[in-house]
Design a protein around this motif. Structure first.
Motif, PDB file in Angstrom:
ATOM      1  N   TYR A  93       0.844  -1.189   0.000  1.00 30.28           N
ATOM      2  CA  TYR A  93       0.000   0.000   0.000  1.00 30.28           C
ATOM      3  C   TYR A  93       0.883   1.244   0.000  1.00 30.28           C
ATOM      4  CZ  TYR A  93      -3.253  -3.539   1.648  1.00 30.28           C
ATOM      5  OH  TYR A  93      -3.996  -4.675   1.772  1.00 30.28           O
ATOM      6  N   GLY A  94       0.273   2.388  -0.159  1.00 27.49           N
ATOM      7  CA  GLY A  94       1.011   3.644  -0.087  1.00 27.49           C
ATOM      8  C   GLY A  94       1.443   3.936   1.344  1.00 27.49           C
ATOM      9  N   GLY A  95       2.208   4.981   1.524  1.00 26.05           N
ATOM     10  CA  GLY A  95       2.726   5.315   2.836  1.00 26.05           C
ATOM     11  C   GLY A  95       1.844   6.253   3.634  1.00 26.05           C
ATOM     12  N   GLU A  96       0.581   6.369   3.251  1.00 26.12           N
ATOM     13  CA  GLU A  96      -0.329   7.289   3.931  1.00 26.12           C
ATOM     14  C   GLU A  96      -0.609   6.829   5.364  1.00 26.12           C
ATOM     15  OE1 GLU A  96      -4.609   9.476   3.036  1.00 26.12           O
ATOM     16  OE2 GLU A  96      -3.938   7.826   1.776  1.00 26.12           O
ATOM     17  N   LYS A  97      -0.704   7.791   6.283  1.00 28.96           N
ATOM     18  CA  LYS A  97      -0.995   7.507   7.683  1.00 28.96           C
ATOM     19  C   LYS A  97      -2.421   7.943   8.006  1.00 28.96           C
ATOM     20  CE  LYS A  97       3.787   8.306   8.976  1.00 28.96           C
ATOM     21  NZ  LYS A  97       4.702   9.209   9.680  1.00 28.96           N
ATOM     22  N   PHE A  98      -3.074   7.176   8.884  1.00 31.70           N
ATOM     23  CA  PHE A  98      -4.469   7.427   9.228  1.00 31.70           C
ATOM     24  C   PHE A  98      -4.609   7.591  10.741  1.00 31.70           C
ATOM     25  CE2 PHE A  98      -4.193   4.841   5.428  1.00 31.70           C
ATOM     26  CZ  PHE A  98      -4.929   5.593   4.535  1.00 31.70           C
ATOM     27  N   ARG A  99      -5.426   8.545  11.145  1.00 30.77           N
ATOM     28  CA  ARG A  99      -5.655   8.860  12.555  1.00 30.77           C
ATOM     29  C   ARG A  99      -6.360   7.701  13.250  1.00 30.77           C
ATOM     30  NH1 ARG A  99      -5.029  10.705  17.225  1.00 30.77           N
ATOM     31  NH2 ARG A  99      -6.251  12.405  18.079  1.00 30.77           N
ATOM     32  N   ALA A 100      -5.900   7.384  14.466  1.00 30.52           N
ATOM     33  CA  ALA A 100      -6.487   6.298  15.252  1.00 30.52           C
ATOM     34  C   ALA A 100      -6.737   6.763  16.680  1.00 30.52           C
ATOM     35  CB  ALA A 100      -5.558   5.094  15.258  1.00 30.52           C
ATOM     36  N   HIS A 101      -7.645   6.046  17.362  1.00 29.31           N
ATOM     37  CA  HIS A 101      -7.985   6.345  18.751  1.00 29.31           C
ATOM     38  C   HIS A 101      -7.939   5.055  19.568  1.00 29.31           C
ATOM     39  CE1 HIS A 101      -9.332  10.386  17.750  1.00 29.31           C
ATOM     40  NE2 HIS A 101      -9.899   9.852  16.688  1.00 29.31           N
ATOM     41  N   VAL A 102      -7.567   5.178  20.822  1.00 33.06           N
ATOM     42  CA  VAL A 102      -7.542   4.035  21.738  1.00 33.06           C
ATOM     43  C   VAL A 102      -8.967   3.760  22.204  1.00 33.06           C
ATOM     44  CG1 VAL A 102      -6.667   3.141  23.928  1.00 33.06           C
ATOM     45  CG2 VAL A 102      -5.204   4.579  22.484  1.00 33.06           C
ATOM     46  N   VAL A 103      -9.414   2.519  22.028  1.00 29.71           N
ATOM     47  CA  VAL A 103     -10.738   2.100  22.482  1.00 29.71           C
ATOM     48  C   VAL A 103     -10.634   1.414  23.836  1.00 29.71           C
ATOM     49  CG1 VAL A 103     -12.721   0.621  21.950  1.00 29.71           C
ATOM     50  CG2 VAL A 103     -11.526   1.801  20.122  1.00 29.71           C
ATOM     51  N   ALA A 104      -9.599   0.607  23.998  1.00 27.56           N
ATOM     52  CA  ALA A 104      -9.394  -0.111  25.256  1.00 27.56           C
ATOM     53  C   ALA A 104      -7.899  -0.335  25.453  1.00 27.56           C
ATOM     54  CB  ALA A 104     -10.119  -1.454  25.222  1.00 27.56           C
ATOM     55  N   VAL A 105      -7.489  -0.308  26.718  1.00 29.60           N
ATOM     56  CA  VAL A 105      -6.078  -0.563  27.039  1.00 29.60           C
ATOM     57  C   VAL A 105      -6.001  -1.265  28.386  1.00 29.60           C
ATOM     58  CG1 VAL A 105      -5.719   1.700  28.112  1.00 29.60           C
ATOM     59  CG2 VAL A 105      -3.768   0.465  27.172  1.00 29.60           C
ATOM     60  N   CYS A 106      -5.086  -2.220  28.498  1.00 29.67           N
ATOM     61  CA  CYS A 106      -4.820  -2.897  29.765  1.00 29.67           C
ATOM     62  C   CYS A 106      -3.301  -3.022  29.902  1.00 29.67           C
ATOM     63  CB  CYS A 106      -5.481  -4.271  29.809  1.00 29.67           C
ATOM     64  SG  CYS A 106      -5.222  -5.104  31.392  1.00 29.67           S
ATOM     65  N   HIS A 107      -2.732  -2.197  30.742  1.00 26.23           N
ATOM     66  CA  HIS A 107      -1.280  -2.195  30.905  1.00 26.23           C
ATOM     67  C   HIS A 107      -0.780  -3.438  31.637  1.00 26.23           C
ATOM     68  CE1 HIS A 107      -0.479   1.746  29.214  1.00 26.23           C
ATOM     69  NE2 HIS A 107      -1.602   2.149  29.789  1.00 26.23           N
ATOM     70  N   GLU A 108      -1.638  -4.079  32.433  1.00 36.11           N
ATOM     71  CA  GLU A 108      -1.232  -5.275  33.170  1.00 36.11           C
ATOM     72  C   GLU A 108      -0.879  -6.420  32.230  1.00 36.11           C
ATOM     73  OE1 GLU A 108      -4.073  -3.582  33.962  1.00 36.11           O
ATOM     74  OE2 GLU A 108      -3.351  -2.639  35.803  1.00 36.11           O
ATOM     75  N   ILE A 109      -1.595  -6.532  31.104  1.00 36.92           N
ATOM     76  CA  ILE A 109      -1.297  -7.600  30.143  1.00 36.92           C
ATOM     77  C   ILE A 109      -0.699  -7.042  28.850  1.00 36.92           C
ATOM     78  CG2 ILE A 109      -2.983  -9.213  31.059  1.00 36.92           C
ATOM     79  CD1 ILE A 109      -4.844  -8.406  28.757  1.00 36.92           C
ATOM     80  N   ASP A 110      -0.410  -5.736  28.841  1.00 35.47           N
ATOM     81  CA  ASP A 110       0.271  -5.047  27.738  1.00 35.47           C
ATOM     82  C   ASP A 110      -0.463  -5.215  26.405  1.00 35.47           C
ATOM     83  OD1 ASP A 110       2.301  -3.378  26.806  1.00 35.47           O
ATOM     84  OD2 ASP A 110       3.514  -5.057  26.127  1.00 35.47           O
ATOM     85  N   LEU A 111      -1.777  -4.951  26.418  1.00 34.93           N
ATOM     86  CA  LEU A 111      -2.573  -4.997  25.194  1.00 34.93           C
ATOM     87  C   LEU A 111      -3.407  -3.728  25.055  1.00 34.93           C
ATOM     88  CD1 LEU A 111      -3.962  -8.637  24.978  1.00 34.93           C
ATOM     89  CD2 LEU A 111      -2.237  -7.577  23.523  1.00 34.93           C
ATOM     90  N   ALA A 112      -3.600  -3.309  23.802  1.00 35.32           N
ATOM     91  CA  ALA A 112      -4.449  -2.154  23.518  1.00 35.32           C
ATOM     92  C   ALA A 112      -5.207  -2.403  22.226  1.00 35.32           C
ATOM     93  CB  ALA A 112      -3.609  -0.888  23.397  1.00 35.32           C
ATOM     94  N   LEU A 113      -6.381  -1.809  22.117  1.00 41.42           N
ATOM     95  CA  LEU A 113      -7.229  -1.925  20.939  1.00 41.42           C
ATOM     96  C   LEU A 113      -7.461  -0.534  20.374  1.00 41.42           C
ATOM     97  CD1 LEU A 113      -8.850  -4.115  19.379  1.00 41.42           C
ATOM     98  CD2 LEU A 113     -10.825  -3.428  20.735  1.00 41.42           C
TER      99      LEU A 113
END
Length: 133
Positions: A93-113
């Motif tokens: 794909y091209g090198g274009e970047k798209f804005r994203a937002h955090v929906v969920a995060v859990c630092h204890e298990i080091d995962l984010a959505l």
């Protein structure tokens, strides 16, 4: 015991045939994080803004009752974020970047959505996994 061995071989061959037809690189994205860490020693002053990057994988999930395409990444990749962008793999794909937002995060298990502002961006890409709720 003989039937169990046959069943295991069938499951393994079915699983391997599904895995071998998909290239996992199709679901990988690069995440750019513009972050600003808090100043713990001087709480009224923020630290300088810095840029970091990491990777994530495209998954299909449900948020509420609606199916969504999301990006699963490590929580440390998006920690202290001020501005997040996602870029599809450059070789396809091209090198274009798209804005994203955090929906969920859990630092204890080091995962984010993450969800992208423009939901149609990731429709061309293959999902790594489907999460069923």
């Amino acid at each position: 015991q003989k039937c169990q061995g046959i069943l295991e071989r069938q499951i393994s061959s079915r699983f391997l045939s599904q895995v071998s037809t998909r290239d996992p690189r199709d679901a990988v994205v690069k995440i750019f994080n513009t972050r600003q860490r808090p100043g713990w020693t001087v709480p009224w002053q923020d630290q300088p803004v810095e840029s970091t990057s990491g990777s994530g994988a495209l998954i299909s999930t449900r948020i509420g009752n609606q199916p969504k395409q999301a990006v699963l990444t490590a929580a440390h990749v998006i920690a202290d974020s001020r501005y997040l962008q996602v870029q599809r793999t450059n070789d396809r794909y091209g090198g274009e970047k798209f804005r994203a937002h955090v929906v969920a995060v859990c630092h204890e298990i080091d995962l984010a959505l993450l969800l992208l502002e423009d939901e149609d961006v990731l429709t061309e890409m293959d999902m790594t996994a489907t999460v069923v709720r």
